[in-house]
Design a protein around this motif. Structure first.
Motif, PDB file in Angstrom:
ATOM      1  N   ILE A  92       0.833  -1.209   0.000  1.00  0.00           N
ATOM      2  CA  ILE A  92       0.000   0.000   0.000  1.00  0.00           C
ATOM      3  C   ILE A  92       0.864   1.254   0.000  1.00  0.00           C
ATOM      4  CG2 ILE A  92      -1.705   1.285   1.356  1.00  0.00           C
ATOM      5  CD1 ILE A  92      -2.864  -1.439   2.129  1.00  0.00           C
ATOM      6  N   PRO A  93       0.653   2.093  -0.991  1.00  0.00           N
ATOM      7  CA  PRO A  93       1.462   3.314  -1.074  1.00  0.00           C
ATOM      8  C   PRO A  93       1.322   4.144   0.194  1.00  0.00           C
ATOM      9  CG  PRO A  93       0.088   3.051  -3.043  1.00  0.00           C
ATOM     10  CD  PRO A  93      -0.331   2.000  -2.072  1.00  0.00           C
ATOM     11  N   GLY A  94       2.409   4.742   0.611  1.00  0.00           N
ATOM     12  CA  GLY A  94       2.360   5.553   1.817  1.00  0.00           C
ATOM     13  C   GLY A  94       3.758   5.739   2.349  1.00  0.00           C
ATOM     14  N   PRO A  95       3.856   6.351   3.519  1.00  0.00           N
ATOM     15  CA  PRO A  95       5.176   6.743   4.046  1.00  0.00           C
ATOM     16  C   PRO A  95       6.084   5.560   4.360  1.00  0.00           C
ATOM     17  CG  PRO A  95       3.447   7.023   5.714  1.00  0.00           C
ATOM     18  CD  PRO A  95       2.757   6.731   4.416  1.00  0.00           C
ATOM     19  N   ASN A  96       5.527   4.363   4.579  1.00  0.00           N
ATOM     20  CA  ASN A  96       6.370   3.235   4.995  1.00  0.00           C
ATOM     21  C   ASN A  96       6.644   2.233   3.884  1.00  0.00           C
ATOM     22  OD1 ASN A  96       6.334   4.161   7.751  1.00  0.00           O
ATOM     23  ND2 ASN A  96       4.219   3.406   7.845  1.00  0.00           N
ATOM     24  N   GLN A  97       6.057   2.482   2.736  1.00  0.00           N
ATOM     25  CA  GLN A  97       6.099   1.456   1.700  1.00  0.00           C
ATOM     26  C   GLN A  97       7.534   1.134   1.243  1.00  0.00           C
ATOM     27  OE1 GLN A  97       4.361   2.339  -2.140  1.00  0.00           O
ATOM     28  NE2 GLN A  97       3.560   0.261  -2.297  1.00  0.00           N
ATOM     29  N   ALA A  98       8.308   2.171   0.974  1.00  0.00           N
ATOM     30  CA  ALA A  98       9.652   1.937   0.437  1.00  0.00           C
ATOM     31  C   ALA A  98      10.500   1.164   1.448  1.00  0.00           C
ATOM     32  CB  ALA A  98      10.311   3.271   0.093  1.00  0.00           C
ATOM     33  N   LYS A  99      10.405   1.583   2.700  1.00  0.00           N
ATOM     34  CA  LYS A  99      11.172   0.923   3.751  1.00  0.00           C
ATOM     35  C   LYS A  99      10.733  -0.542   3.876  1.00  0.00           C
ATOM     36  CE  LYS A  99      11.960   3.849   7.197  1.00  0.00           C
ATOM     37  NZ  LYS A  99      11.520   4.583   8.421  1.00  0.00           N
ATOM     38  N   ALA A 100       9.425  -0.757   3.826  1.00  0.00           N
ATOM     39  CA  ALA A 100       8.895  -2.115   3.942  1.00  0.00           C
ATOM     40  C   ALA A 100       9.421  -3.002   2.822  1.00  0.00           C
ATOM     41  CB  ALA A 100       7.363  -2.096   3.930  1.00  0.00           C
ATOM     42  N   MET A 101       9.484  -2.442   1.628  1.00  0.00           N
ATOM     43  CA  MET A 101       9.986  -3.228   0.496  1.00  0.00           C
ATOM     44  C   MET A 101      11.450  -3.566   0.652  1.00  0.00           C
ATOM     45  SD  MET A 101       8.137  -1.376  -2.707  1.00  0.00           S
ATOM     46  CE  MET A 101       7.708  -2.573  -3.934  1.00  0.00           C
ATOM     47  N   GLU A 102      12.198  -2.612   1.145  1.00  0.00           N
ATOM     48  CA  GLU A 102      13.633  -2.843   1.303  1.00  0.00           C
ATOM     49  C   GLU A 102      13.886  -3.929   2.353  1.00  0.00           C
ATOM     50  OE1 GLU A 102      15.792   0.545   2.735  1.00  0.00           O
ATOM     51  OE2 GLU A 102      17.713  -0.514   2.542  1.00  0.00           O
ATOM     52  N   VAL A 103      13.207  -3.786   3.486  1.00  0.00           N
ATOM     53  CA  VAL A 103      13.382  -4.788   4.548  1.00  0.00           C
ATOM     54  C   VAL A 103      12.959  -6.158   4.028  1.00  0.00           C
ATOM     55  CG1 VAL A 103      12.563  -5.557   6.822  1.00  0.00           C
ATOM     56  CG2 VAL A 103      13.121  -3.144   6.446  1.00  0.00           C
ATOM     57  N   TYR A 104      11.837  -6.177   3.327  1.00  0.00           N
ATOM     58  CA  TYR A 104      11.341  -7.464   2.808  1.00  0.00           C
ATOM     59  C   TYR A 104      12.390  -8.123   1.931  1.00  0.00           C
ATOM     60  CZ  TYR A 104       8.941 -10.962   0.109  1.00  0.00           C
ATOM     61  OH  TYR A 104       8.612 -12.162  -0.479  1.00  0.00           O
ATOM     62  N   LYS A 105      12.899  -7.364   0.997  1.00  0.00           N
ATOM     63  CA  LYS A 105      13.818  -7.922   0.006  1.00  0.00           C
ATOM     64  C   LYS A 105      15.090  -8.456   0.679  1.00  0.00           C
ATOM     65  CE  LYS A 105      16.173  -5.980  -3.797  1.00  0.00           C
ATOM     66  NZ  LYS A 105      17.118  -5.231  -3.013  1.00  0.00           N
ATOM     67  N   ASP A 106      15.658  -7.638   1.554  1.00  0.00           N
ATOM     68  CA  ASP A 106      16.910  -8.051   2.217  1.00  0.00           C
ATOM     69  C   ASP A 106      16.679  -9.226   3.166  1.00  0.00           C
ATOM     70  OD1 ASP A 106      17.944  -5.959   0.856  1.00  0.00           O
ATOM     71  OD2 ASP A 106      18.236  -4.646   2.609  1.00  0.00           O
ATOM     72  N   LEU A 107      15.587  -9.149   3.891  1.00  0.00           N
ATOM     73  CA  LEU A 107      15.338 -10.204   4.879  1.00  0.00           C
ATOM     74  C   LEU A 107      15.068 -11.541   4.189  1.00  0.00           C
ATOM     75  CD1 LEU A 107      14.892 -11.190   7.742  1.00  0.00           C
ATOM     76  CD2 LEU A 107      12.533 -10.360   7.621  1.00  0.00           C
ATOM     77  N   ARG A 108      14.311 -11.495   3.115  1.00  0.00           N
ATOM     78  CA  ARG A 108      14.011 -12.741   2.415  1.00  0.00           C
ATOM     79  C   ARG A 108      15.311 -13.392   1.928  1.00  0.00           C
ATOM     80  NH1 ARG A 108      13.209 -13.806  -3.175  1.00  0.00           N
ATOM     81  NH2 ARG A 108      12.349 -15.907  -3.442  1.00  0.00           N
ATOM     82  N   ARG A 109      16.188 -12.617   1.354  1.00  0.00           N
ATOM     83  CA  ARG A 109      17.464 -13.146   0.856  1.00  0.00           C
ATOM     84  C   ARG A 109      18.287 -13.733   2.008  1.00  0.00           C
ATOM     85  NH1 ARG A 109      19.555 -16.458  -1.842  1.00  0.00           N
ATOM     86  NH2 ARG A 109      17.947 -16.383  -3.382  1.00  0.00           N
ATOM     87  N   ASN A 110      18.390 -12.951   3.082  1.00  0.00           N
ATOM     88  CA  ASN A 110      19.182 -13.417   4.229  1.00  0.00           C
ATOM     89  C   ASN A 110      18.656 -14.742   4.774  1.00  0.00           C
ATOM     90  OD1 ASN A 110      20.801 -11.213   4.032  1.00  0.00           O
ATOM     91  ND2 ASN A 110      19.892 -10.088   5.758  1.00  0.00           N
ATOM     92  N   LEU A 111      17.349 -14.828   4.884  1.00  0.00           N
ATOM     93  CA  LEU A 111      16.765 -16.057   5.451  1.00  0.00           C
ATOM     94  C   LEU A 111      17.005 -17.247   4.551  1.00  0.00           C
ATOM     95  CD1 LEU A 111      13.262 -15.558   7.036  1.00  0.00           C
ATOM     96  CD2 LEU A 111      15.476 -15.811   8.134  1.00  0.00           C
ATOM     97  N   ILE A 112      16.836 -17.031   3.259  1.00  0.00           N
ATOM     98  CA  ILE A 112      17.068 -18.145   2.324  1.00  0.00           C
ATOM     99  C   ILE A 112      18.530 -18.581   2.424  1.00  0.00           C
ATOM    100  CG2 ILE A 112      17.078 -18.856  -0.101  1.00  0.00           C
ATOM    101  CD1 ILE A 112      14.743 -16.959  -0.595  1.00  0.00           C
ATOM    102  N   ASN A 113      19.436 -17.598   2.446  1.00  0.00           N
ATOM    103  CA  ASN A 113      20.857 -17.961   2.574  1.00  0.00           C
ATOM    104  C   ASN A 113      21.100 -18.773   3.841  1.00  0.00           C
ATOM    105  OD1 ASN A 113      21.315 -16.548   0.256  1.00  0.00           O
ATOM    106  ND2 ASN A 113      22.271 -14.778   1.265  1.00  0.00           N
ATOM    107  N   THR A 114      20.468 -18.357   4.931  1.00  0.00           N
ATOM    108  CA  THR A 114      20.694 -19.048   6.205  1.00  0.00           C
ATOM    109  C   THR A 114      20.132 -20.467   6.165  1.00  0.00           C
ATOM    110  OG1 THR A 114      20.514 -16.946   7.369  1.00  0.00           O
ATOM    111  CG2 THR A 114      20.286 -18.937   8.692  1.00  0.00           C
TER     112      THR A 114
END
Ligand code: 6A9
Length: 832
Positions: free
Chosen positions: A766-788
């Motif tokens: 959902i567009p809004g003040p937190n969207q960009a941050k949410a996407m960044e965290v999502y992307k990095d966290l997903r990668r990190n978890l898969i690697n782990t």
């Protein structure tokens, strides 16, 4: 009404809003949505439903029969002391399912390093009859240059008290030309719950040169049948060990020199079948490579030799089943469309397979507290039921310190009536039983693969919700299950809860259900009717499925309501004694704490205040919020609009109190609340998973500034962020890594999964003040978890209970498929 609900759900789940509406085709029919719950098209009766042992097949029926595998090394005299049967971390065995579809097909590899043996166990249920099944067990040396000898038993235990003995017959052959021996044993008999049945066990092995069989089979196979009390029939390992030692003893007493004997000869058990035996063991002495096939079918034995030697076509059928699994897996998760390594794809496939291979059927009594010792700060539990509002007493610190887990005392607990549970298990080795809050996560995943199977597991759990709405945290059914649990953890207390995660998976079912059926509806027009025509079979199927799904949901509804009510009756907090005046009365506190543990919360040693009557737990408030919101949706679907309004009202109150009671301005975080020595209500802030509940359970609107604060906390490497996943406790917290260090830093996949899921479905959509941050965290966290998780899986061959935030290494119990298996959904980016 349906349309109305669908719209409401749409607003809650924006991911859908993007999904195109289309008429259902056979291909996108979620498997089993609304299929009959009467057993006819439901989960098969038979399966590998004994996850606590390396391999076994049983029906989902109490007191009928059960089968299983045992083996031991005959390369030394020590082997008999280490019979392999129930999964044990000490055995140092690597075992995992390469494939398991949860119903008809399973393929497991077992590497037994000490015995120099690789075993492969394959299971195949006949898909047309659903009653006939075969097993193929093959063995090869692990290090091929070393010859090995193995003692192997496939056994059949009859749990039906009244069953008279089985008929046993055997035949064997050894072809002159080839160096193989083949021995077959056939059992036929009857148990009440199943009727007549026939089972055959056939072993094929290379000939043992030093000891050529004289009579075709007698040296290689022995059938041992013993009569034991029915409730001890599960002790097959001890029974076998007894038999082997007996035979060794007898040989020694005959004056044989043990040093001149081969262990295979010394421990050859005497083939005797006692009258009315209820444990039957087919014992083979084998030299690898070997192959054992087991074939089971209902009815009396046909004369047909095919039954005895089914091996020929099993191999082809297993191959076909494997190809079907692969196709279905790709259809379900579409991994080829993503950029993933082969190891990651294997990890996803085996996460699913091992989770399904962990499903079990359990039966037996449980131990419930009748007169549990109640901690001083929990004494209000009794009063609550009397509706009294007494002044809280002051409790001495020593009294609080003294509360601990104790072995049950006579008179404080009872054995329940025997109960049945169909459940998944977090760990086949160490926790081979159902755990309440684990299950809700695991069913998120199983539901994506096989909706109907998952529903049956959920229904099994909900059938156990007692009249007050309570469910035990651990399901320890029967003596076999109890044998794996220390006494101080055996008794379950009806005053103690656990997060109601089953609601997460019921929600997932509801979403699948509505999403599927919503496609055929638009305002005022029954588009499915128009598109398909009212008389087509497709249309009829869609309508029938709707009715059946609706029926199942209506049947679950009362138990869901009771579980919710139990939390409201027993886990509320006390508001007014310590001067907090929130807008409404919604606040909660876990009962059953000790000084350093809050086992009910699932986050065992996560730091909290010292136990106090005035505590308020932010995670619990959020869990109750989740229940209220879900019930609001479900009430609509099952035509209870008045209930729906009431649940929605409670939900709104909870959201209001979340900020009023738990948001700490100074810390910019959600925190627990307690009462200090001056009798003032104060915050207790230990940043970590506890701070995330309002976000992960979607209690916050996407544009809330608090979402931004939580995302900052998550992304801060001095606090929760690590390269290996989100830490359970902030690196800057004084308790970080301290004490048992169980939930004080290590990375747990369940909460990491919830973060990804909430971001993906909600906060980054959902567009809004937190969207960009949410996407960044999502992307990095997903990668990190898969690697782990995938990285550790590739490296160690196991899923682990948790992962080190420092090194990413798997820690504690293994294999612990449990929530690590959620990596499959993360890899596929499917968040039900
Ligand atoms: C101890 C010892 C052979 C602890 O996965 C199950 C649970 C989780 O629900 C919980 O969140 N595990 C987590 O903190 C393991 C629980 C073990 C408790 C019983 C028995 C067995 O010894």
């Amino acid at each position: 009404r349906v349309f109305h609900v669908a719209l409401w759900l749409l607003t809650l789940s924006p991911a859908w809003a993007a999904s195109e509406s289309q008429i259902p085709s056979d291909a996108d029919e979620p498997q089993g949505v609304g299929t009959p719950a009467d057993g006819s098209q439901s989960t098969p009766l038979w399966g590998t439903f004994r996850p606590n042992i390396y391999f076994g097949v049983r029906p989902r029926l109490p007191q009928s029969l059960s089968t299983g595998l045992m083996w031991y090394s005959l390369s030394s005299f020590e082997g008999v002391k280490h019979i392999r049967h129930d999964c044990e971390m000490n055995d140092q065995i690597d075992y995992h399912y390469q494939y398991h579809d949860g119903r008809e097909f399973a393929d497991q590899i077992i590497r037994d390093k000490a015995s120099n043996l690789v075993l492969r166990t394959q299971f195949l249920l006949d898909s047309s009859s659903q009653e006939t099944w075969s097993v193929r067990i093959t063995g090869e040396p692990l290090r091929s240059n070393q010859p090995i000898k193995i003692g192997l038993v496939y056994y059949l235990t009859v749990e039906d008290q009244d069953a008279s003995g089985l008929k046993v017959s055997s035949d064997g052959d050894q072809s002159e030309s080839s160096a193989t021996v083949r021995d077959s044993v056939r059992f036929s008999g009857r148990v009440e719950k199943l009727g007549d049945f026939t089972m055959s066990v056939t072993g094929t092995s290379t000939n043992q040169e030093e000891e050529p069989p004289t009579t075709g089979n007698s040296d290689h196979v022995q059938v041992i049948g013993v009569r034991v009390p029915t409730d001890e029939a599960w002790k097959t390992k001890a029974i076998l060990q007894g038999k082997l030692e007996e035979s060794g003893q007898a040989r020694l007493e005959q004056g044989e020199d043990p040093f001149k004997l081969d262990p295979a000869a010394l421990f050859r058990p005497t083939a005797v079948v006692q009258e009315k035996a209820n444990v039957y063991m087919v014992h083979y002495t084998l030299q690898a490579p070997f192959e054992i096939t087991v074939h089971f079918q209902p009815g009396t034995a046909p004369s047909d030799r095919k039954l005895i030697h089914p091996a020929e076509d099993i191999v082809t059928q297993l191959d076909t089943a494997k190809e079907e699994f692969k196709d279905r897996f790709e259809q379900t998760f579409a991994l080829q469309t993503k950029s993933l390594t082969t190891a990651e794809i294997t990890c996803a496939k085996e996460g699913m397979s091992n989770l399904l291979g962990g499903i079990g059927y359990f039966y037996g009594t449980q131990l419930f507290a009748t007169n549990p010792p109640v901690a001083p700060y929990d004494r209000d539990l009794q009063q609550m039921f009397d509706d009294e509002d007494e002044d809280p007493e002051v409790i001495a610190e020593e009294e609080i310190q003294a509360v601990e887990f104790k072995a049950p005392v006579e008179g404080e607990y009872k054995h329940t009536e025997p109960m049945a549970l169909f459940a998944s298990t977090p760990s086949r080795s160490f926790f081979p039983r159902g755990f309440l809050w684990d299950e809700g996560f695991l069913q998120l995943m199983i539901g994506v693969w096989d909706n109907n199977l998952s529903l049956e597991i959920l229904e099994s759990w909900f059938s156990q919700v007692d009249e007050d709405g309570w469910l035990p945290r651990e399901q320890i059914l029967g003596d076999e299950a109890r044998s794996k649990v220390p006494p101080e953890f055996q008794v379950q207390q009806p005053t103690i809860g656990n997060p109601p995660t089953l609601f997460l998976s019921v929600n997932a079912f509801v979403e699948r259900f509505v999403k599927y059926h919503q496609k055929d509806r638009s305002p005022g027009v029954h588009s499915l009717n128009i598109a398909l025509g009212p008389d087509t079979a497709k249309y009829q199927t869609a309508i029938t499925n709707w009715q059946l799904g609706h029926h199942r949901l209506s049947k679950l509804y009362p138990a869901l309501q009771r579980q919710f009510q139990w939390f409201r009756d027993t886990q509320t907090c006390e508001l007014h004694n310590w001067g907090r005046n929130p807008p409404n009365g919604e606040c909660y506190r876990w009962r059953g704490r000790t000084m350093n543990h809050t086992l009910p919360s699932g986050l065992d040693d996560y730091p909290r205040a010292s136990p106090h009557r005035g505590e308020m737990h932010v995670d619990l408030l959020c869990w109750v919020g989740l229940m209220a919101r879900s019930l609001g949706q479900i009430a609509e679907l099952v035509d209870q609009p008045t209930d729906a309004l009431e649940y929605q009202r409670i939900y709104e109150d909870i959201v209001e109190n979340l900020d009023a009671l738990h948001w700490n301005e100074a810390e910019q975080a959600y925190c627990d609340v307690t009462v200090n020595d001056d009798e003032e209500s104060v915050f207790v802030c230990h940043k970590g998973y506890l701070s995330l509940f309002p976000l992960v359970l979607n209690l916050l609107p996407p544009d809330s500034p608090k979402v931004g604060k939580i995302l900052d906390l998550i992304h801060d490497p001095d606090q929760l962020w690590s390269r290996h996943g989100i830490r359970s406790l902030s690196k800057s917290d004084p308790y970080y890594g301290q004490g048992e260090n169980y939930w004080r830093g290590p990375v747990w996949i369940n909460i990491n999964y919830l973060v990804l899921s909430a971001l993906y479905k909600h906060y980054m959509m959902i567009p809004g003040p937190n969207q960009a941050k949410a996407m960044e965290v999502y992307k990095d966290l997903r990668r990190n978890l898969i690697n782990t998780v995938a990285g550790q899986y590739e490296k160690t061959g196991f899923f682990w209970e948790q992962y080190s935030p420092e090194t990413g290494k798997g820690q504690r119990v293994h294999p612990f498929t449990g929530w690590s298996a959620l990596i499959t959904l993360v890899i596929a980016e499917k968040y039900p």
